[in-house]
Design a protein around this motif. Structure first.
Motif, PDB file in Angstrom:
ATOM      1  N   SER A 168       0.835  -1.210   0.000  1.00 45.86           N
ATOM      2  CA  SER A 168       0.000   0.000   0.000  1.00 45.86           C
ATOM      3  C   SER A 168       0.863   1.251   0.000  1.00 45.86           C
ATOM      4  CB  SER A 168      -0.925   0.006   1.225  1.00 45.86           C
ATOM      5  OG  SER A 168      -1.784  -1.119   1.218  1.00 45.86           O
ATOM      6  N   GLU A 169       1.894   1.266   0.824  1.00 42.68           N
ATOM      7  CA  GLU A 169       2.795   2.413   0.876  1.00 42.68           C
ATOM      8  C   GLU A 169       3.512   2.601  -0.463  1.00 42.68           C
ATOM      9  OE1 GLU A 169       5.469   1.902   4.137  1.00 42.68           O
ATOM     10  OE2 GLU A 169       3.918   2.144   5.672  1.00 42.68           O
ATOM     11  N   GLY A 170       3.963   1.488  -1.028  1.00 40.88           N
ATOM     12  CA  GLY A 170       4.664   1.560  -2.299  1.00 40.88           C
ATOM     13  C   GLY A 170       3.780   2.025  -3.436  1.00 40.88           C
ATOM     14  N   LEU A 171       2.546   1.548  -3.448  1.00 44.31           N
ATOM     15  CA  LEU A 171       1.603   1.951  -4.489  1.00 44.31           C
ATOM     16  C   LEU A 171       1.309   3.445  -4.398  1.00 44.31           C
ATOM     17  CD1 LEU A 171      -0.312   1.156  -6.820  1.00 44.31           C
ATOM     18  CD2 LEU A 171      -2.053   0.637  -5.083  1.00 44.31           C
ATOM     19  N   LYS A 172       1.131   3.937  -3.186  1.00 46.19           N
ATOM     20  CA  LYS A 172       0.877   5.382  -3.004  1.00 46.19           C
ATOM     21  C   LYS A 172       2.040   6.192  -3.570  1.00 46.19           C
ATOM     22  CE  LYS A 172      -1.061   9.143  -1.364  1.00 46.19           C
ATOM     23  NZ  LYS A 172      -0.268  10.110  -2.142  1.00 46.19           N
ATOM     24  N   GLN A 173       3.257   5.748  -3.311  1.00 47.27           N
ATOM     25  CA  GLN A 173       4.432   6.460  -3.820  1.00 47.27           C
ATOM     26  C   GLN A 173       4.491   6.392  -5.345  1.00 47.27           C
ATOM     27  OE1 GLN A 173       7.790   4.813  -1.718  1.00 47.27           O
ATOM     28  NE2 GLN A 173       6.875   5.249   0.273  1.00 47.27           N
ATOM     29  N   ASP A 174       4.176   5.229  -5.890  1.00 43.66           N
ATOM     30  CA  ASP A 174       4.241   5.059  -7.345  1.00 43.66           C
ATOM     31  C   ASP A 174       3.158   5.852  -8.070  1.00 43.66           C
ATOM     32  OD1 ASP A 174       6.400   3.382  -7.046  1.00 43.66           O
ATOM     33  OD2 ASP A 174       5.220   1.530  -7.177  1.00 43.66           O
ATOM     34  N   LEU A 175       2.069   6.143  -7.378  1.00 40.86           N
ATOM     35  CA  LEU A 175       0.967   6.902  -7.981  1.00 40.86           C
ATOM     36  C   LEU A 175       1.078   8.408  -7.741  1.00 40.86           C
ATOM     37  CD1 LEU A 175      -1.989   4.475  -7.185  1.00 40.86           C
ATOM     38  CD2 LEU A 175      -1.094   5.058  -9.462  1.00 40.86           C
ATOM     39  N   LEU A 176       2.166   8.828  -7.098  1.00 39.43           N
ATOM     40  CA  LEU A 176       2.364  10.261  -6.873  1.00 39.43           C
ATOM     41  C   LEU A 176       2.369  10.994  -8.210  1.00 39.43           C
ATOM     42  CD1 LEU A 176       2.943  12.382  -4.662  1.00 39.43           C
ATOM     43  CD2 LEU A 176       5.383  12.046  -5.136  1.00 39.43           C
ATOM     44  N   GLY A 177       1.616  12.068  -8.277  1.00 44.26           N
ATOM     45  CA  GLY A 177       1.477  12.804  -9.531  1.00 44.26           C
ATOM     46  C   GLY A 177       0.201  12.459 -10.273  1.00 44.26           C
ATOM     47  N   THR A 178      -0.520  11.462  -9.770  1.00 43.90           N
ATOM     48  CA  THR A 178      -1.842  11.128 -10.308  1.00 43.90           C
ATOM     49  C   THR A 178      -2.874  11.419  -9.220  1.00 43.90           C
ATOM     50  OG1 THR A 178      -2.165   8.853  -9.511  1.00 43.90           O
ATOM     51  CG2 THR A 178      -0.698   9.158 -11.410  1.00 43.90           C
ATOM     52  N   PRO A 179      -4.174  11.492  -9.574  1.00 45.82           N
ATOM     53  CA  PRO A 179      -5.206  11.722  -8.566  1.00 45.82           C
ATOM     54  C   PRO A 179      -5.655  10.434  -7.871  1.00 45.82           C
ATOM     55  CG  PRO A 179      -5.935  12.385 -10.790  1.00 45.82           C
ATOM     56  CD  PRO A 179      -4.718  11.550 -10.940  1.00 45.82           C
ATOM     57  N   VAL A 180      -5.055   9.302  -8.216  1.00 51.97           N
ATOM     58  CA  VAL A 180      -5.504   8.021  -7.667  1.00 51.97           C
ATOM     59  C   VAL A 180      -5.064   7.892  -6.208  1.00 51.97           C
ATOM     60  CG1 VAL A 180      -5.453   5.516  -7.919  1.00 51.97           C
ATOM     61  CG2 VAL A 180      -5.395   6.977  -9.961  1.00 51.97           C
ATOM     62  N   ARG A 181      -6.009   7.536  -5.355  1.00 56.21           N
ATOM     63  CA  ARG A 181      -5.749   7.469  -3.918  1.00 56.21           C
ATOM     64  C   ARG A 181      -5.545   6.026  -3.463  1.00 56.21           C
ATOM     65  NH1 ARG A 181     -10.298  11.317  -1.227  1.00 56.21           N
ATOM     66  NH2 ARG A 181     -11.746   9.889  -2.254  1.00 56.21           N
ATOM     67  N   SER A 232     -12.865  14.558   0.467  1.00 56.06           N
ATOM     68  CA  SER A 232     -12.600  15.434  -0.671  1.00 56.06           C
ATOM     69  C   SER A 232     -11.471  14.859  -1.526  1.00 56.06           C
ATOM     70  CB  SER A 232     -12.210  16.836  -0.186  1.00 56.06           C
ATOM     71  OG  SER A 232     -13.292  17.427   0.512  1.00 56.06           O
ATOM     72  N   PRO A 233     -11.521  15.082  -2.845  1.00 54.10           N
ATOM     73  CA  PRO A 233     -10.561  14.444  -3.747  1.00 54.10           C
ATOM     74  C   PRO A 233      -9.096  14.728  -3.437  1.00 54.10           C
ATOM     75  CG  PRO A 233     -12.370  15.399  -4.998  1.00 54.10           C
ATOM     76  CD  PRO A 233     -12.541  15.853  -3.576  1.00 54.10           C
ATOM     77  N   HIS A 234      -8.803  15.849  -2.761  1.00 58.87           N
ATOM     78  CA  HIS A 234      -7.400  16.179  -2.458  1.00 58.87           C
ATOM     79  C   HIS A 234      -6.924  15.515  -1.166  1.00 58.87           C
ATOM     80  CE1 HIS A 234      -9.506  19.009   0.158  1.00 58.87           C
ATOM     81  NE2 HIS A 234      -8.364  19.191   0.811  1.00 58.87           N
ATOM     82  N   VAL A 235      -7.802  14.766  -0.488  1.00 54.89           N
ATOM     83  CA  VAL A 235      -7.458  14.143   0.792  1.00 54.89           C
ATOM     84  C   VAL A 235      -7.213  12.642   0.582  1.00 54.89           C
ATOM     85  CG1 VAL A 235      -8.269  13.596   3.123  1.00 54.89           C
ATOM     86  CG2 VAL A 235      -8.832  15.809   2.087  1.00 54.89           C
ATOM     87  N   ASN A 236      -6.057  12.170   1.001  1.00 54.08           N
ATOM     88  CA  ASN A 236      -5.761  10.728   0.965  1.00 54.08           C
ATOM     89  C   ASN A 236      -5.530  10.243   2.393  1.00 54.08           C
ATOM     90  OD1 ASN A 236      -4.717   8.440  -1.169  1.00 54.08           O
ATOM     91  ND2 ASN A 236      -3.735   8.230   0.824  1.00 54.08           N
ATOM     92  N   ILE A 237      -6.407   9.391   2.871  1.00 54.94           N
ATOM     93  CA  ILE A 237      -6.192   8.770   4.184  1.00 54.94           C
ATOM     94  C   ILE A 237      -5.332   7.541   3.952  1.00 54.94           C
ATOM     95  CG2 ILE A 237      -7.289   7.703   6.182  1.00 54.94           C
ATOM     96  CD1 ILE A 237      -9.666   9.553   5.713  1.00 54.94           C
ATOM     97  N   ASN A 238      -4.066   7.650   4.282  1.00 57.35           N
ATOM     98  CA  ASN A 238      -3.105   6.592   3.955  1.00 57.35           C
ATOM     99  C   ASN A 238      -3.388   5.298   4.700  1.00 57.35           C
ATOM    100  OD1 ASN A 238      -1.959   8.797   2.690  1.00 57.35           O
ATOM    101  ND2 ASN A 238       0.121   8.364   3.395  1.00 57.35           N
ATOM    102  N   GLU A 239      -3.666   5.425   6.000  1.00 59.37           N
ATOM    103  CA  GLU A 239      -3.732   4.224   6.823  1.00 59.37           C
ATOM    104  C   GLU A 239      -4.650   4.464   8.024  1.00 59.37           C
ATOM    105  OE1 GLU A 239       0.018   1.782   7.849  1.00 59.37           O
ATOM    106  OE2 GLU A 239      -0.297   3.028   9.633  1.00 59.37           O
ATOM    107  N   VAL A 240      -5.482   3.470   8.304  1.00 57.03           N
ATOM    108  CA  VAL A 240      -6.327   3.521   9.498  1.00 57.03           C
ATOM    109  C   VAL A 240      -6.132   2.221  10.266  1.00 57.03           C
ATOM    110  CG1 VAL A 240      -8.664   3.684  10.409  1.00 57.03           C
ATOM    111  CG2 VAL A 240      -8.074   4.919   8.322  1.00 57.03           C
ATOM    112  N   VAL A 241      -5.790   2.332  11.539  1.00 56.76           N
ATOM    113  CA  VAL A 241      -5.724   1.172  12.427  1.00 56.76           C
ATOM    114  C   VAL A 241      -6.880   1.293  13.400  1.00 56.76           C
ATOM    115  CG1 VAL A 241      -4.357  -0.094  14.125  1.00 56.76           C
ATOM    116  CG2 VAL A 241      -3.203   1.066  12.233  1.00 56.76           C
ATOM    117  N   LEU A 242      -7.765   0.300  13.421  1.00 60.05           N
ATOM    118  CA  LEU A 242      -8.902   0.356  14.332  1.00 60.05           C
ATOM    119  C   LEU A 242      -9.027  -0.949  15.102  1.00 60.05           C
ATOM    120  CD1 LEU A 242     -12.229  -0.301  12.465  1.00 60.05           C
ATOM    121  CD2 LEU A 242     -10.115  -0.149  11.185  1.00 60.05           C
TER     122      LEU A 242
END
Length: 257
Positions: A168-181, A232-242
């Motif tokens: 998940s962390e790696g995918l977020k980094q690889d998608l930097l520059g795109t709007p994909v969350r 909102s589209p500009h907000v990415n919640i990277n990780e939630v531990v519950l």
């Protein structure tokens, strides 16, 4: 808050537990659902219930995420009306056994690795390119507290969930520059079929896992996933531990009986 009306959401492991709970909460928001699981009869029953309660449009995939060619075929052959997936919820996953590493079952290991890691990778690899091309999308990976804290006899399962966290962390980094969350939702104790599967159908042993504890419900987890996907589209919640209030770590649990 983003409206999910008519958005296409693909949920793996949709036939039970967190997957079914996600289907219901997203159906209530007016989404169109691609429901994937191995148990087609359960999917058909779920689809009928969602159609009756919410008027939900569904597309069913009888799919074993461990089979890469089957995943490729399922995604590539989606009808045009269903091909533009907005949200992928990688929920399919399981635990098998609770043995010491040096006494573990190779079959159990392979099933966990093939489902929890490789299956998640296959879906991601075949779905995300379309999201990047369309400039929209969200991937939600269902991890676990086991990906943060290893516990005795959890060895390989914990390893697979640590992999989900890293992917998940790696995918977020690889998608930097795109709007994909990208979001990883990592629960503690949730009362589903999880323990029945882990103990190969030994329901008495499975019940003891939750004895004296008020665990999370699948609906609790689905509610968090829904929250993450509607920001909102500009907000990415990277990780939630519950975790439930009765749980403080992977191994610290308050039992009332």
């Amino acid at each position: 808050m983003i409206s999910l009306q008519n958005q296409i959401i693909l949920i793996t492991g949709a036939s039970s537990g967190i997957g079914t709970a996600c289907a219901k909460v997203f159906a209530g928001a007016g989404a169109r659902l691609i429901l994937a699981a191995r148990r087609l009869e359960r999917l058909q029953e779920l689809a009928a219930n969602l159609r009756g309660e919410f008027g939900t449009e569904t597309y069913l995939l009888q799919l074993d995420v461990r089979d890469r060619l089957a995943v490729e075929s399922a995604i590539s052959s989606l009808p045009n009306a269903w091909s533009e997936i907005d949200i992928l919820i990688n929920n399919a996953g399981l635990s098998r056994g609770l043995d010491k590493l040096h006494e573990g079952s190779f079959t159990d290991w392979e099933e966990m690795i093939d489902t929890n890691i490789k299956g998640l990778l296959y879906l991601t690899r075949y779905v995300v390119p379309g999201m990047v091309k369309r400039d929209r999308g969200h991937v939600v990976n269902i991890g676990s507290i086991a990906g943060h804290q290893t516990y005795p006899n959890g060895n390989v399962y914990c390893g697979t969930k640590a992999a989900v966290r890293a992917i998940s962390e790696g995918l977020k980094q690889d998608l930097l520059g795109t709007p994909v969350r990208v979001t990883s939702v990592d629960p503690g104790m949730v009362e589903t079929e999880f323990s029945d599967v882990r103990f190969h159908g030994d329901s008495d042993r499975a019940k003891k896992v939750y004895q004296g504890v008020q665990p999370l419900t699948p609906e609790d987890v689905a509610d968090v996933i829904f929250f993450c996907t509607t920001r909102s589209p500009h907000v990415n919640i990277n990780e939630v531990v519950l975790m439930p209030v009765d749980q403080a770590s992977a191994t610290l649990v308050n039992r009332r009986t």
